[in-house]
Design a protein around this motif. Structure first.
Motif, PDB file in Angstrom:
ATOM      1  N   GLU A 174       0.801  -1.216  -0.353  1.00 32.46           N
ATOM      2  CA  GLU A 174      -0.076   0.344  -0.321  1.00 32.46           C
ATOM      3  C   GLU A 174       0.893   1.130  -0.415  1.00 32.46           C
ATOM      4  O   GLU A 174       2.056   1.415   0.233  1.00 32.46           O
ATOM      5  CB  GLU A 174      -1.019  -0.159   0.960  1.00 32.46           C
ATOM      6  CG  GLU A 174       0.043  -0.250   2.777  1.00 32.46           C
ATOM      7  CD  GLU A 174      -1.043   0.285   3.968  1.00 32.46           C
ATOM      8  OE1 GLU A 174      -2.471  -0.122   3.641  1.00 32.46           O
ATOM      9  OE2 GLU A 174      -0.564   0.897   4.746  1.00 32.46           O
ATOM     10  N   SER A 175       0.044   2.129  -0.556  1.00 33.82           N
ATOM     11  CA  SER A 175       1.240   3.547  -0.728  1.00 33.82           C
ATOM     12  C   SER A 175       0.132   5.057  -0.298  1.00 33.82           C
ATOM     13  O   SER A 175      -1.589   4.653  -0.289  1.00 33.82           O
ATOM     14  CB  SER A 175       1.819   3.755  -1.712  1.00 33.82           C
ATOM     15  OG  SER A 175       2.434   2.815  -2.263  1.00 33.82           O
ATOM     16  N   GLU A 176       0.886   5.961   0.305  1.00 33.11           N
ATOM     17  CA  GLU A 176      -0.095   6.445   0.595  1.00 33.11           C
ATOM     18  C   GLU A 176      -0.392   7.759  -0.883  1.00 33.11           C
ATOM     19  O   GLU A 176       1.043   8.279  -0.744  1.00 33.11           O
ATOM     20  CB  GLU A 176      -0.074   7.608   2.144  1.00 33.11           C
ATOM     21  CG  GLU A 176      -0.844   9.037   1.929  1.00 33.11           C
ATOM     22  CD  GLU A 176      -0.448  10.158   3.404  1.00 33.11           C
ATOM     23  OE1 GLU A 176      -0.461  10.835   3.388  1.00 33.11           O
ATOM     24  OE2 GLU A 176       0.250   8.755   4.528  1.00 33.11           O
ATOM     25  N   THR A 199      -4.582   6.564   1.792  1.00 37.32           N
ATOM     26  CA  THR A 199      -3.921   5.284   1.917  1.00 37.32           C
ATOM     27  C   THR A 199      -4.610   4.398   0.593  1.00 37.32           C
ATOM     28  O   THR A 199      -5.394   4.044   0.907  1.00 37.32           O
ATOM     29  CB  THR A 199      -3.384   4.967   2.917  1.00 37.32           C
ATOM     30  OG1 THR A 199      -3.522   5.254   3.929  1.00 37.32           O
ATOM     31  CG2 THR A 199      -2.487   3.119   2.631  1.00 37.32           C
ATOM     32  N   ARG A 211       0.571   4.977  10.077  1.00 34.60           N
ATOM     33  CA  ARG A 211       0.550   4.983   8.144  1.00 34.60           C
ATOM     34  C   ARG A 211       2.774   4.708   7.491  1.00 34.60           C
ATOM     35  O   ARG A 211       3.266   5.844   8.497  1.00 34.60           O
ATOM     36  CB  ARG A 211      -0.154   5.269   6.856  1.00 34.60           C
ATOM     37  CG  ARG A 211      -0.466   6.720   7.561  1.00 34.60           C
ATOM     38  CD  ARG A 211      -1.788   7.226   6.772  1.00 34.60           C
ATOM     39  NE  ARG A 211      -1.864   8.823   6.723  1.00 34.60           N
ATOM     40  CZ  ARG A 211      -2.462   9.273   7.005  1.00 34.60           C
ATOM     41  NH1 ARG A 211      -3.444   8.891   6.797  1.00 34.60           N
ATOM     42  NH2 ARG A 211      -2.673  10.409   6.729  1.00 34.60           N
ATOM     43  N   GLY A 212       2.647   4.668   6.668  1.00 36.76           N
ATOM     44  CA  GLY A 212       4.120   5.323   5.667  1.00 36.76           C
ATOM     45  C   GLY A 212       5.351   4.819   6.421  1.00 36.76           C
ATOM     46  O   GLY A 212       5.510   3.000   7.368  1.00 36.76           O
TER      47      GLY A 212
END
Length: 462
Positions: free
Chosen positions: A17-19, A67, A238-239
């Motif tokens: 996953e990515s934001e 995200t 996150r990240g």
């Protein structure tokens, strides 16, 4: 014109996953092939995404700050070609009659794949990670939990449309947070899209003045109202922050760690640095304390190779690495990153200094590629830049040792039989006790300290 979706590609390094950080385009913009259209933040780095098609941006599915999972659509393009199907629908299209020359170029890792001759194409549905917009149609495996089916106008039987509730990722996230089944919400947006206003309307019934007992025992009143307690600040994990947390847990509970400390008079090193910086041939490199420590670490690791090793659980072996790839822990606005100086043992002091400075600048700008954050064999963390004297660093997962460098303090110290003001610093070495025993760790740390206390001693280091 055909409408083609571009889903979040697999960016490698096991990232799922990515934001989305920012869009470089807007709806209605005309883009060319490979033009940078967005910037996403993975757990390791900021990555620029190029356009897989030349055409016009018709829709942005995701807002900055959201995200997104690999395979989830980011943007839709109108491109020249046969009429496409609506985004978000799973449609069996007619076999393609395009020639190879007429198809769009394929970007490695993302974008559409060329259709196989004579094979039907299918459009990916949002949230499914394995299909791109023109991927050859293969009957998908049945999901473990069927997606809810939204009430929608009955499509023509020939198209065999299967549709789930239509909503953007932010709206889906909000629905999950509020416990709302999107299948029960009537969408008022384009083509039945469920909007935030629809969710707000769904929650429109007034809140009773007396909160039921069952509700009081399961959630605070602020959460019931969809708000947040006035004295709390909730920060999504996150990240980089999420990746760091997971790595530290794996490290702390995956390897028995021990730490040893050594305080040394580093005045000879600080004086050496001043002399080196005065040399015109080193004016650009400007070697500093971190570069000297890294050089000392490489020299000391030759005498104690156990610190440059890793534990192979599957084979039940200790794997020693000949090359020394030094990770340099760098504090950035995005969190802690550890870019790697590869083959650090083969670099001169000036080259090592330049490499460390370049890594730090790139990391703080958020431009470090994921590949530069892997493959380290031993790490240095400079806590001294924060005015900290010492600490017990946690191992980078997969490495046997990490060296923390404390602040240089000008303080009274024994020197030449008397007391003088000297530049004193503390070193802390944490090591994996399965790989490095106490004697080996202590010898390695003593070697690093000896070099800093007397740089000329490297001539006798064997």
């Amino acid at each position: 014109m055909a409408v083609k979706d571009f889903a979040l590609p697999d960016l490698g390094e096991g990232l799922t996953e990515s934001e989305l950080v920012s869009w470089h385009v807007a709806v209605g913009d005309t883009v060319r092939l490979n033009q940078i259209i967005a910037e996403v933040e993975t757990a390791k780095a900021l990555v620029e995404l190029p356009a897989p098609y030349a055409g016009t941006v018709s829709r942005l599915y995701v807002e900055p700050g959201v995200t997104v999972s690999v395979g989830e659509p980011l943007v839709a393009f109108e491109v020249a070609g046969a009429p496409g199907t609506e985004p978000g629908l799973d449609v069996e299209a007619e076999p393609s009659t395009e020639t190879e020359e007429a198809r769009e170029p394929m970007l490695v890792g993302y974008g559409a794949r060329p259709d196989a001759q004579g094979r039907p194409a299918r459009r990916a549905r949002p949230g499914l990670a394995a299909h791109t917009a023109t991927e050859p149609a293969v009957p998908p495996a049945a999901p473990s939990v069927p997606a809810p089916i939204a009430a929608a106008p009955e499509p023509p039987a020939a198209t065999q449309v299967r549709e789930r509730p239509r909503a953007t990722p932010p709206v889906r996230k909000l629905a999950r947070e509020r416990g709302i089944d999107l299948a029960t919400v009537t969408g008022t947006g384009e083509r039945g899209l469920v909007t935030r206003a629809d969710l707000d309307a769904y929650q429109a019934p007034p809140v009773p003045t007396t909160v039921p007992t069952t509700m009081q025992t399961t959630a605070p009143a602020a959460a019931i109202a969809g708000g947040e307690a006035a004295d709390e600040l909730r920060i999504p994990i996150r990240g980089v922050r999420k990746a760091t947390a997971e790595a530290m847990v794996r490290s702390a509970f995956g390897a028995p760690q021990a730490t040893v400390f050594l305080t040394v008079d580093a005045t000879p090193t600080t004086e050496l640095i001043q002399r080196l910086r005065a040399r015109t041939d080193l004016a650009e490199a400007r070697p500093g304390l971190l570069a000297v420590v890294a050089k000392a670490l490489c020299l000391a690791a030759r005498r104690t190779p156990e610190v440059n090793s890793r534990w192979d659980e599957a084979a039940q072996e200790i794997v020693q690495t000949r090359a020394i790839h030094v990770g340099i822990a760098a504090a950035t606005p995005r969190g802690l990153l550890v870019p790697v100086v590869r083959d650090a043992d083969a670099l001169s002091l000036a080259e090592l200094s330049g490499a460390i400075r370049e890594l730090a600048v790139t990391a703080r700008s958020g431009k470090t590629p994921p590949s530069a954050l892997t493959g380290g064999t031993i790490t240095i963390t400079n806590v001294g830049i924060f005015g900290v004297d010492a600490g017990t660093p946690i191992l980078t997962p997969g490495e046997a040792a990490i060296l923390a460098v404390g602040a240089v303090r000008r303080q009274p110290w024994e020197h030449d039989g008397g007391i003088a003001l000297r530049d004193v610093l503390t070193l802390a070495l944490t090591f994996d006790h399965r790989i490095v025993d106490g004697a080996q760790g202590s010898r390695f740390l003593a070697d690093v300290g000896r070099i800093l206390a007397d740089p000329a001693s490297v001539l006798a280091l064997v």
